[in-house]
Structure formats: C-alpha cells, structure tokens
Scaffold this active site. Sequence first.
Site, mmCIF file in Angstrom:
data_model
loop_
_atom_site.group_PDB
_atom_site.id
_atom_site.type_symbol
_atom_site.label_atom_id
_atom_site.label_comp_id
_atom_site.label_asym_id
_atom_site.label_seq_id
_atom_site.Cartn_x
_atom_site.Cartn_y
_atom_site.Cartn_z
ATOM 1 N N LYS A 117 29.502 41.817 21.647
ATOM 2 C CA LYS A 117 28.273 42.295 22.471
ATOM 3 C C LYS A 117 27.344 43.158 21.473
ATOM 4 O O LYS A 117 26.214 43.230 21.627
ATOM 5 C CB LYS A 117 28.692 43.387 23.652
ATOM 6 C CG LYS A 117 29.741 42.580 24.548
ATOM 7 C CD LYS A 117 29.056 41.291 25.155
ATOM 8 C CE LYS A 117 30.157 40.575 25.461
ATOM 9 N NZ LYS A 117 29.781 39.063 25.640
ATOM 10 N N GLU A 201 25.333 52.787 25.675
ATOM 11 C CA GLU A 201 23.966 52.603 26.309
ATOM 12 C C GLU A 201 23.452 53.707 27.235
ATOM 13 O O GLU A 201 24.346 54.329 28.058
ATOM 14 C CB GLU A 201 23.992 51.217 26.878
ATOM 15 C CG GLU A 201 24.052 50.145 26.191
ATOM 16 C CD GLU A 201 24.104 48.866 27.081
ATOM 17 O OE1 GLU A 201 23.539 48.752 28.199
ATOM 18 O OE2 GLU A 201 24.153 47.457 26.312
ATOM 19 N N LEU A 204 21.622 52.469 33.486
ATOM 20 C CA LEU A 204 20.620 52.070 34.523
ATOM 21 C C LEU A 204 21.020 52.048 35.875
ATOM 22 O O LEU A 204 22.059 51.548 36.237
ATOM 23 C CB LEU A 204 20.001 50.691 34.218
ATOM 24 C CG LEU A 204 18.884 50.059 34.902
ATOM 25 C CD1 LEU A 204 17.284 51.085 34.612
ATOM 26 C CD2 LEU A 204 18.717 48.663 34.608
ATOM 27 N N HIS A 209 21.328 42.200 39.258
ATOM 28 C CA HIS A 209 21.950 41.231 38.018
ATOM 29 C C HIS A 209 21.049 39.981 38.333
ATOM 30 O O HIS A 209 21.114 39.109 39.174
ATOM 31 C CB HIS A 209 23.426 40.957 38.400
ATOM 32 C CG HIS A 209 23.930 40.152 37.367
ATOM 33 N ND1 HIS A 209 25.112 40.203 36.584
ATOM 34 C CD2 HIS A 209 23.649 38.723 37.079
ATOM 35 C CE1 HIS A 209 25.064 38.969 36.047
ATOM 36 N NE2 HIS A 209 24.320 38.126 36.289
ATOM 37 N N HIS A 236 32.911 43.135 39.346
ATOM 38 C CA HIS A 236 32.255 42.314 38.535
ATOM 39 C C HIS A 236 32.685 40.884 38.991
ATOM 40 O O HIS A 236 32.563 40.091 38.012
ATOM 41 C CB HIS A 236 32.913 42.691 37.240
ATOM 42 C CG HIS A 236 32.630 44.122 36.669
ATOM 43 N ND1 HIS A 236 31.306 44.603 36.519
ATOM 44 C CD2 HIS A 236 33.299 45.299 36.811
ATOM 45 C CE1 HIS A 236 31.388 45.921 36.307
ATOM 46 N NE2 HIS A 236 32.495 46.400 36.309
ATOM 47 N N GLU A 289 24.150 40.009 28.569
ATOM 48 C CA GLU A 289 24.991 39.073 27.611
ATOM 49 C C GLU A 289 24.431 37.920 27.910
ATOM 50 O O GLU A 289 23.652 37.466 28.718
ATOM 51 C CB GLU A 289 26.375 39.390 27.918
ATOM 52 C CG GLU A 289 26.923 39.313 29.385
ATOM 53 C CD GLU A 289 28.131 40.082 29.540
ATOM 54 O OE1 GLU A 289 29.162 38.885 29.574
ATOM 55 O OE2 GLU A 289 28.452 40.988 29.303
ATOM 56 N N ASN A 291 25.999 33.820 28.436
ATOM 57 C CA ASN A 291 26.874 33.118 28.942
ATOM 58 C C ASN A 291 26.627 31.822 28.314
ATOM 59 O O ASN A 291 25.969 30.941 28.571
ATOM 60 C CB ASN A 291 27.356 33.043 30.475
ATOM 61 C CG ASN A 291 27.457 34.510 30.898
ATOM 62 O OD1 ASN A 291 28.318 35.282 30.396
ATOM 63 N ND2 ASN A 291 26.811 34.713 31.850
ATOM 64 N N ARG A 293 28.354 28.888 28.558
ATOM 65 C CA ARG A 293 28.973 27.696 29.350
ATOM 66 C C ARG A 293 28.133 27.466 30.580
ATOM 67 O O ARG A 293 27.134 28.047 30.869
ATOM 68 C CB ARG A 293 30.339 28.194 29.832
ATOM 69 C CG ARG A 293 30.071 29.626 30.543
ATOM 70 C CD ARG A 293 31.157 30.126 31.248
ATOM 71 N NE ARG A 293 31.029 30.921 32.300
ATOM 72 C CZ ARG A 293 30.968 32.643 32.046
ATOM 73 N NH1 ARG A 293 30.924 32.952 30.821
ATOM 74 N NH2 ARG A 293 30.332 33.261 32.970
HETATM 75 C C1 MV4 Z 1 25.173 48.210 32.598
HETATM 76 C C2 MV4 Z 1 24.959 48.775 34.000
HETATM 77 C C3 MV4 Z 1 24.112 49.779 33.977
HETATM 78 N N1 MV4 Z 1 23.650 50.135 32.888
HETATM 79 N N2 MV4 Z 1 24.436 48.688 31.456
HETATM 80 C C4 MV4 Z 1 28.870 45.300 33.992
HETATM 81 C C5 MV4 Z 1 29.174 44.185 33.251
HETATM 82 C C6 MV4 Z 1 28.709 44.047 31.994
HETATM 83 N N3 MV4 Z 1 28.483 42.923 31.616
HETATM 84 C C7 MV4 Z 1 27.602 44.850 32.121
HETATM 85 N N4 MV4 Z 1 27.577 45.655 33.270
HETATM 86 C C8 MV4 Z 1 26.483 46.741 33.666
HETATM 87 N N5 MV4 Z 1 25.933 47.120 32.521
HETATM 88 C C9 MV4 Z 1 23.641 49.833 31.747
HETATM 89 N N6 MV4 Z 1 23.091 50.207 30.597
HETATM 90 C C10 MV4 Z 1 25.619 48.265 35.001
HETATM 91 C C11 MV4 Z 1 26.584 47.283 34.800
HETATM 92 C C12 MV4 Z 1 27.134 46.803 36.157
HETATM 93 C C13 MV4 Z 1 26.920 45.440 36.579
HETATM 94 C C14 MV4 Z 1 26.030 44.598 35.982
HETATM 95 C C15 MV4 Z 1 25.897 43.018 36.612
HETATM 96 C C16 MV4 Z 1 26.576 42.891 37.780
HETATM 97 C C17 MV4 Z 1 27.383 43.834 38.154
HETATM 98 C C18 MV4 Z 1 27.521 44.941 37.795
HETATM 99 C C19 MV4 Z 1 28.279 46.155 38.601
HETATM 100 C C20 MV4 Z 1 28.637 47.233 37.970
HETATM 101 C C21 MV4 Z 1 27.941 47.659 36.709
#
Ligand code: MV4
Length: 502
Positions: A117, A201, A204, A209, A236, A289, A291, A293
């Site tokens: 990451k 980070e 937020l 998403h 998640h 990120e 993916n 795939r």
């Molecule tokens: C975050 C966020 C809030 N602020 N980053 C969760 C999984 C990982 N791939 C990244 N994730 C998050 N990153 C910042 N700076 C909130 C999440 C997050 C989230 C993101 C996407 C879909 C569902 C989620 C559920 C909880 C937290």
Amino acid sequence: MTLRRVLIANRGEIAVRIIRACHEEGIEAVAVYSEADATSPHVLNADLAIEIGPAPAAESYLNVPRLLDAAKESGADSVHPGYGFLSERAHFAEAVEGAGLVFIGPPPAAMRVMGVKTEARRRMAAAGVPVMIGTAAPVTSAEEARQSAKDIGYPVLLKAAAGGGGKGMRRVNEPGALASALEQASSEALKAFGDGAVYIEKFLEGPRHVEIQVLADAQGRTMHLGERDCSIQRRHQKLIEESPSVAVTAELRRAMGETAVQAAKAVGYRGAGTVEFLLDGSGRYYFLEMNTRIQVEHPVTEMVYGVDLVREQLRVAAGEAISPPNRPLAPRGHAIECRITSEDPFNGFLPATGRIGHLHVPGGPGVRWDGGIAPGNDVTLYYDPLLGKLIVWGETRARAIARMRRALDELVILGVPTSQAFHLGVMNDPEFAVGTQDIGFLERRPDLLAPVSDDAELEAVAIAAALAEDAVHGAADPGRADAAPSRGDGTWTRAARIDGLR
Ligand code: MV4
C-alpha cells in the site's frame, strides 16, 4: 496468439462465469476441483475437470505445483485465476508464465506495486492521482507517529502497509490514544500479513466507496468503464453494488475515470482492473487501492456498459485489442447486484452449512443469475460463502430496485440459510431508495440486520416450508387443482397456493 484451452484456477460462480466466456469465444475450459467440489456446476460445465486435492484451499485451490501439473496434464495454454485464491499473487503469475503458459491477468510487476500500500500510494501520488494526506512511508516509532499525526491532524487512521481489507486498521481521535493503537495495529498487521509496518492517513468521515473499472491492452490503449458504488458493506465485505453511483455526475465520472486511467498507465497495467476511491460529500476523491483482478461485482458494469469484461480479459491475454469503441462511453440505465451468501444476516452474518435442497433461479427481463451451486451440493466452511449473485438492470435506479425486489421474491434456495431476506429489506428501504448511503450505512441501520415480519418475508418462509415438504414427500405439482383455491370464488393467491402445497 490464440487461446485454445484455459485452465480456471478457481471454483464457484466465478469459475462458471469464466467457462461461459470461454465457450462464447470457442475456447475450451478446464476446471479444477477439490474433493469437496466434485459435483459443483463449474466441474459439470467445463470441458474437462481435474481433481487437485482435499477440501482445504491450501491443499487444492492454493496449491501452485498441483495447479501447474493440472495445466500440463490437460494441455491448457493459459490460466485464469478468477478472484481471491491466487489471483493477486505475483509469484503465481510468474510461475504460470515460467511454465510457458499465458497468465490471464496483469503483468506481475503491476500486481506487486499495488500489493504494497505505501508503494502504491507513492507511485499514485507521483502519477498525479489524489491520495489522502498521510505519511509517505511506515512510521518507525511512537515518537515519529505522534509528530506525523499532529502534522496530519486528528482524527487519523493507522493502516497496514502490507495489508488491505481493513486488517491492521485503527482510527485514532486524539494523541493520548495513539501509542497503544499503533501497537495494536502493528501486531494485527504482523499476524495477518507477516509484516507489522503501519503508516498514517487523515481519517475521512462518512465517505462512499466508489471504484472505477479499467481495461487496458498491449496496443497501448487504456480506458475506463465508469464506476461502481460499493458503499453497502459490512466489516469490509461488500453486500450490494450498483452502477452508476447516485453520487457521481457525468463530469465527476470523466474526472475519476481519467484519474483511474492515469493510475493504470503509471504501473503498466494490462487487462481488467479496478481503481478504488473514497468519495467525500463534496465530490473530492482519494485513491485507496487498485485491485489487479476481475472483481465479484464486475457484472453491474457489464450491464450498464454492454461490455463482457471476462471476454475482454481473454482478448487482452491473447494479445488482441480491447473491443469497446474508442470514444467516450456512457452508462445506460442502472444495474444492482446482491451477493447471495450462505450466511444468517439476522445472526451477525454467521456462516452456515447445509446441503442445497431446492434451487429456483429468477428470470425474466433484465435479470441475471451468476451462480455456483446446484441442488445436492454441500455448502461447507472451507470456502467463502458466496452462493451466487443476483444482478438486475433497469432503465432507472427506481426500476432496477423494483426489479431486484421481484427477482429476490422469485429466488428460492433451500437447505442453507442465506442473505436473501436481508437484501429484500434493503430493497424495501426508503433510505436506500434515495441513494444517500455511505460506508457507515449498515452501522447506522441495525434494523436492517433484524428480521421483519412483512408479507414478503412471511411468504418467503411459506415457500421455504412448502418446498422443504416437497423434498421430503416428493414434489407436488404446483398447478394441481387441489393446491389452488381459496378465496371461494375460483381465484387463488400465491400464498394460498403455498397453503395448498403444504
Ligand atoms: C479509509 C477510511 C477513511 N479514511 N481511509 C477500509 C479498507 C481499506 N481498503 C481502506 N478502508 C478505509 N480507508 C481513510 N483515510 C475508511 C475506510 C473504510 C472503508 C473503505 C471502503 C469501504 C468500506 C470501508 C469501511 C470502513 C472503513
């Protein structure tokens, strides 16, 4: 080069999905299966099927030497990894190529960059992709973390550098809580990924998403196919996905799409991939990120863009150009996907086991079932609980919701608890109808995780009971005269018919 025979290193619905694409292209499909999957649809639909070991994935679907032997034995010229299992392991892609086979996926180097990451963040930032304010590298001490968090501003989010999927992630609201959160996040990351590195980070609040589908070929063309909104998730695990997103205007789609194309180009991407973003309430978006795939939720994109993404993967792997026209495309209508899993949604999504008794798959206009189970199959705890995906298309979001409600009403799966009734609850929900959901939706709505006793559910229970009877006593003819009745005027309702069956 022409692909003639593809070995599918996967199981369940995605293996069936890949077989379908192969057959439409005149390509033979070789299935592999564990001892637990001998009578699964992916085995029965393939042109050839090879057993690769015992039920535990580590001994079968993750067993690289066994998979390469199966490829050799079957005369396959290529390997499709699907999603999960080995799909994002660069070493597997390299082993496939090392065996003289075509890996149907991106270049291993692109997989490797996106797998770390902090490295992905660095490369994306350098390519002009917006990333969340944060540390460029993992923090090496509590003192450094304190200074970084102060500079970034609270609340902050600690994230595992090796990770993804929320493991090793900790929200920290104030400096006093930082040191212990850092220790927890680091030990969780070490346990999950064998690497305790953690970076920081800005956190937020309440984002959506939103992810962009990209497609790239070896001729140098990289395009996007709009977004999927995957905000309806729990811990998640995505539960419902849709395209387009209510929150994305045509202008934002163009901007996010261009950003995703830049991201893909920056790592020399080829094939189908997904760039994930967090989208805030003001239309600002941040790279999460990539993916590398095909994803579970790819069908919603297929339905609104009219593109077969697995077919495109096969084309790119064969060295052909991607097939969509070389001009800006726009989504047509609206698509929604519900993941039907063998989990009890009203008991913390507890994974369940059982034998599939009866399966009735919905049909009709705008309805697609991507399934991986058949009656008689045992659902075990060895693999992920996805039984199939119900995908619908409608001219508008409201019509797609109505159609999903109808399709969920038709779907019958007996023998194992499923998430079906949860999905019906969401489709009937006024807040979902407005489309304002963010990633915190289900945490705010515990009512959707409790059974409702409305007519639809009672009817579903009645159907289940009736068909369970069938399974025991032999199937009744649903049309038989004595099963009908009972308004006393010669008309009958579906519920009455069910009564008749019982
Ligand atoms: C975050 C966020 C809030 N602020 N980053 C969760 C999984 C990982 N791939 C990244 N994730 C998050 N990153 C910042 N700076 C909130 C999440 C997050 C989230 C993101 C996407 C879909 C569902 C989620 C559920 C909880 C937290």
